[in-house]
Design a protein around this motif. Structure first.
Motif, short mmCIF file in Angstrom:
data_model
loop_
_atom_site.label_atom_id
_atom_site.label_comp_id
_atom_site.label_asym_id
_atom_site.label_seq_id
_atom_site.Cartn_x
_atom_site.Cartn_y
_atom_site.Cartn_z
N ASN A 128 0.82 -1.21 0.00
CA ASN A 128 0.00 0.00 0.00
C ASN A 128 0.85 1.26 0.00
N ASP A 129 2.00 1.23 0.67
CA ASP A 129 2.90 2.39 0.65
C ASP A 129 3.44 2.65 -0.75
N TYR A 130 3.75 1.57 -1.47
CA TYR A 130 4.27 1.72 -2.83
C TYR A 130 3.16 2.16 -3.80
N ALA A 131 1.94 1.77 -3.53
CA ALA A 131 0.81 2.24 -4.33
C ALA A 131 0.66 3.76 -4.16
N GLU A 132 0.87 4.25 -2.95
CA GLU A 132 0.83 5.70 -2.71
C GLU A 132 1.97 6.41 -3.44
N ILE A 133 3.14 5.84 -3.38
CA ILE A 133 4.30 6.42 -4.10
C ILE A 133 4.01 6.44 -5.59
N ASN A 134 3.38 5.38 -6.10
CA ASN A 134 3.03 5.34 -7.52
C ASN A 134 2.12 6.50 -7.91
N LYS A 135 1.19 6.87 -7.05
CA LYS A 135 0.31 8.01 -7.36
C LYS A 135 1.14 9.27 -7.62
N ALA A 136 2.17 9.47 -6.81
CA ALA A 136 3.05 10.64 -7.00
C ALA A 136 3.84 10.52 -8.29
N PHE A 137 4.32 9.32 -8.61
CA PHE A 137 5.05 9.12 -9.87
C PHE A 137 4.15 9.39 -11.07
#
Length: 122
Positions: free
Chosen positions: A83-92
């Motif tokens: 879930n943390d990486y999914a959030e980072i993906n939103k920023a990318f």
């Protein structure tokens, strides 16, 4: 933290300039702090990862400087929560849209789901 460490900057050497720019912009926008764990890979490293079944290809974008791996930081500790990486993906994805580039997130793959991986499609 909204800056990459010197270690992360070192790992960005040789990475496609637009991917570096996207990662920097994503870091500024992300609700989750992250740093760079890997950028350009040698053929020898890719072969070792492939043989260890940690990669499914010998044609990795890392070999061309078109991919990076990140690690999420929560409260000063590394997080491996998807879930943390999914959030980072939103920023990318937001950063990529602003820059007019296409970024593929490994977390959206179906064969080898790789939440830490981002690659530029150029």
């Amino acid at each position: 933290m909204t800056e990459f460490t010197s270690n992360s900057f070192n790992k960005l050497r040789g990475v496609h300039p637009l991917l570096v720019k996207c990662a920097q912009l994503a870091l500024e926008r992300s609700t989750i702090d992250f740093q760079i764990s890997e950028g350009v890979r040698s053929l020898e490293r890719q072969k070792a990862l492939y043989e260890a079944k940690k990669s499914h290809t010998m044609a990795s974008y890392h070999l061309e400087g078109k991919a990076i791996d990140v690690f999420a930081m929560i409260g000063g500790k590394v997080s491996w929560s998807f879930n943390d990486y999914a959030e980072i993906n939103k920023a990318f994805q937001s950063a990529a849209e602003e820059l007019g580039i296409k970024i593929t997130w490994g977390g959206s793959w179906h064969t080898l789901v790789d939440g830490v991986h981002f690659q530029i499609e150029v």
